[in-house]
Scaffold this motif. Structure first.
Motif, PDB file in Angstrom:
ATOM      1  N   UNK A  19       0.788  -1.195  -0.010  1.00  0.00           N
ATOM      2  CA  UNK A  19      -0.023   0.038   0.008  1.00  0.00           C
ATOM      3  C   UNK A  19       0.730   1.287  -0.113  1.00  0.00           C
ATOM      4  N   UNK A  20       0.544   1.981  -1.034  1.00  0.00           N
ATOM      5  CA  UNK A  20       1.213   3.283  -0.868  1.00  0.00           C
ATOM      6  C   UNK A  20       0.207   4.473  -1.301  1.00  0.00           C
ATOM      7  N   UNK A  21       0.678   5.544  -1.289  1.00  0.00           N
ATOM      8  CA  UNK A  21      -0.127   6.801  -1.438  1.00  0.00           C
ATOM      9  C   UNK A  21       0.206   7.180  -2.694  1.00  0.00           C
ATOM     10  N   UNK A  22      -0.321   6.821  -3.618  1.00  0.00           N
ATOM     11  CA  UNK A  22      -0.094   6.968  -5.052  1.00  0.00           C
ATOM     12  C   UNK A  22      -0.327   8.574  -5.561  1.00  0.00           C
ATOM     13  N   UNK A  23      -1.214   9.266  -4.942  1.00  0.00           N
ATOM     14  CA  UNK A  23      -1.268  10.868  -5.127  1.00  0.00           C
ATOM     15  C   UNK A  23      -0.308  11.566  -4.467  1.00  0.00           C
ATOM     16  N   UNK A  24       0.677  11.126  -3.726  1.00  0.00           N
ATOM     17  CA  UNK A  24       1.506  11.876  -3.031  1.00  0.00           C
ATOM     18  C   UNK A  24       2.467  12.474  -4.163  1.00  0.00           C
ATOM     19  N   UNK A  25       2.507  13.697  -4.021  1.00  0.00           N
ATOM     20  CA  UNK A  25       3.801  14.260  -5.068  1.00  0.00           C
ATOM     21  C   UNK A  25       5.057  14.669  -4.280  1.00  0.00           C
ATOM     22  N   UNK A  26       6.196  14.774  -4.974  1.00  0.00           N
ATOM     23  CA  UNK A  26       7.484  15.252  -4.564  1.00  0.00           C
ATOM     24  C   UNK A  26       7.264  16.796  -4.025  1.00  0.00           C
ATOM     25  N   UNK A  27       8.095  17.340  -2.941  1.00  0.00           N
ATOM     26  CA  UNK A  27       8.246  18.470  -2.707  1.00  0.00           C
ATOM     27  C   UNK A  27       8.730  19.252  -3.667  1.00  0.00           C
ATOM     28  N   UNK A  28       9.020  20.731  -3.767  1.00  0.00           N
ATOM     29  CA  UNK A  28       9.886  21.235  -4.837  1.00  0.00           C
ATOM     30  C   UNK A  28      11.222  20.796  -4.830  1.00  0.00           C
ATOM     31  N   UNK A  29      11.922  20.795  -3.369  1.00  0.00           N
ATOM     32  CA  UNK A  29      13.128  20.284  -3.302  1.00  0.00           C
ATOM     33  C   UNK A  29      13.428  18.895  -3.683  1.00  0.00           C
ATOM     34  N   UNK A  30      12.532  17.870  -3.647  1.00  0.00           N
ATOM     35  CA  UNK A  30      12.719  16.656  -3.993  1.00  0.00           C
ATOM     36  C   UNK A  30      12.627  16.632  -5.379  1.00  0.00           C
ATOM     37  N   UNK A  31      11.794  17.484  -6.161  1.00  0.00           N
ATOM     38  CA  UNK A  31      11.487  17.625  -7.447  1.00  0.00           C
ATOM     39  C   UNK A  31      12.727  17.819  -8.456  1.00  0.00           C
ATOM     40  N   UNK A  32      13.630  18.955  -7.787  1.00  0.00           N
ATOM     41  CA  UNK A  32      14.726  19.363  -8.442  1.00  0.00           C
ATOM     42  C   UNK A  32      15.726  18.008  -8.375  1.00  0.00           C
ATOM     43  N   UNK A  33      15.534  16.995  -7.525  1.00  0.00           N
ATOM     44  CA  UNK A  33      16.662  15.999  -7.596  1.00  0.00           C
ATOM     45  C   UNK A  33      16.212  14.882  -8.624  1.00  0.00           C
ATOM     46  N   UNK A  34      15.077  14.945  -9.404  1.00  0.00           N
ATOM     47  CA  UNK A  34      14.745  13.904 -10.390  1.00  0.00           C
ATOM     48  C   UNK A  34      15.981  14.253 -11.537  1.00  0.00           C
ATOM     49  N   UNK A  35      16.463  13.143 -11.888  1.00  0.00           N
ATOM     50  CA  UNK A  35      17.396  13.166 -12.926  1.00  0.00           C
ATOM     51  C   UNK A  35      16.766  12.859 -14.256  1.00  0.00           C
ATOM     52  N   UNK A  36      16.659  13.830 -15.099  1.00  0.00           N
ATOM     53  CA  UNK A  36      15.994  13.886 -16.515  1.00  0.00           C
ATOM     54  C   UNK A  36      16.834  12.760 -17.221  1.00  0.00           C
ATOM     55  N   UNK A  37      16.380  11.959 -18.214  1.00  0.00           N
ATOM     56  CA  UNK A  37      17.300  11.130 -18.884  1.00  0.00           C
ATOM     57  C   UNK A  37      18.023  12.060 -19.955  1.00  0.00           C
ATOM     58  N   UNK A  38      19.283  11.495 -20.416  1.00  0.00           N
ATOM     59  CA  UNK A  38      19.956  12.375 -21.383  1.00  0.00           C
ATOM     60  C   UNK A  38      19.629  12.090 -22.833  1.00  0.00           C
ATOM     61  N   UNK A  39      19.847  12.742 -23.970  1.00  0.00           N
ATOM     62  CA  UNK A  39      19.693  12.701 -24.846  1.00  0.00           C
ATOM     63  C   UNK A  39      20.020  11.310 -25.384  1.00  0.00           C
ATOM     64  N   UNK A  40      21.028  10.684 -25.254  1.00  0.00           N
ATOM     65  CA  UNK A  40      21.782   9.509 -25.472  1.00  0.00           C
ATOM     66  C   UNK A  40      20.648   8.480 -25.141  1.00  0.00           C
ATOM     67  N   UNK A  41      20.166   8.352 -23.915  1.00  0.00           N
ATOM     68  CA  UNK A  41      19.132   7.324 -23.095  1.00  0.00           C
ATOM     69  C   UNK A  41      18.087   7.374 -24.084  1.00  0.00           C
ATOM     70  N   UNK A  42      17.540   8.728 -24.434  1.00  0.00           N
ATOM     71  CA  UNK A  42      16.367   8.859 -25.302  1.00  0.00           C
ATOM     72  C   UNK A  42      16.503   8.363 -26.628  1.00  0.00           C
ATOM     73  N   UNK A  43      17.661   8.458 -27.286  1.00  0.00           N
ATOM     74  CA  UNK A  43      17.809   7.912 -28.492  1.00  0.00           C
ATOM     75  C   UNK A  43      17.717   6.497 -28.444  1.00  0.00           C
TER      76      UNK A  43
END
Length: 169
Positions: A19-43
């Motif tokens: 069981x987890x709270x699926x609607x729980x969103x990250x706080x702004x400081x945690x959001x900035x820690x999301x590592x976006x995938x690079x161009x190479x990975x997207x390719x």
């Protein structure tokens, strides 16, 4: 004896999903820690998913052929059939697993901008946006050093790195 108003004791079920709270969103400081995938990975995602889409379409064709519905493929408009297969492939994989086979290979997944799980509606919008002409060229512009395509921006989703180290962007 148990009284008729007594509530049943909650029993432990080892097969129950967590069981987890699926609607729980990250706080702004945690959001900035999301590592976006690079161009190479997207390719790599694109290449692997293209092969996956071809395999998926082949398997659907084989199944229709075995069930006697091969004439559906023969009479269908090729472009429309391709769009339907692409929608079915991306929308089902990303809605169910949060990732396509290409994303599983590269250790990435689709999430909302706030880091929460993307729902079916957002995934459907994301997939429909892939059909916009020249949408692939929107990866030539970057936001914050990582590629964010038009289908990412319009659906308010992002592809993040969940496994592996950050790449040079």
């Amino acid at each position: 004896m148990n009284s008729p108003t007594a509530q049943p004791a909650e029993s432990y079920n080892p097969y129950e999903p967590p069981k987890a709270d699926a609607s729980a969103a990250l706080r702004p400081e945690e959001r900035s820690r999301l590592r976006l995938a690079s161009s190479d990975r997207r390719l790599v995602n694109l290449v692997v998913d293209y092969m996956g889409l071809m395999l998926f379409t082949f398997l659907v064709g084989v199944i229709f052929g075995l069930l006697g519905g091969a004439d559906v493929f023969e009479k269908a408009n090729d472009t429309l059939l391709g769009l339907v297969m692409m929608f079915a492939y991306y929308a089902s994989m990303e809605a169910i697993f949060g990732a396509t086979p290409g994303k599983l290979v590269t250790g990435t997944r689709v999430v909302m901008e706030d880091g929460s799980r993307a729902g079916l509606g957002r995934i459907a919008l994301r997939t429909l946006c892939r059909f916009i002409p020249f949408e692939a060229f929107t990866f030539l512009t970057r936001r914050g050093g990582a590629p964010v395509g038009l289908h990412d921006r319009l659906s308010k989703t992002r592809v993040i790195l969940v496994r592996g180290s950050d790449d040079a962007r």
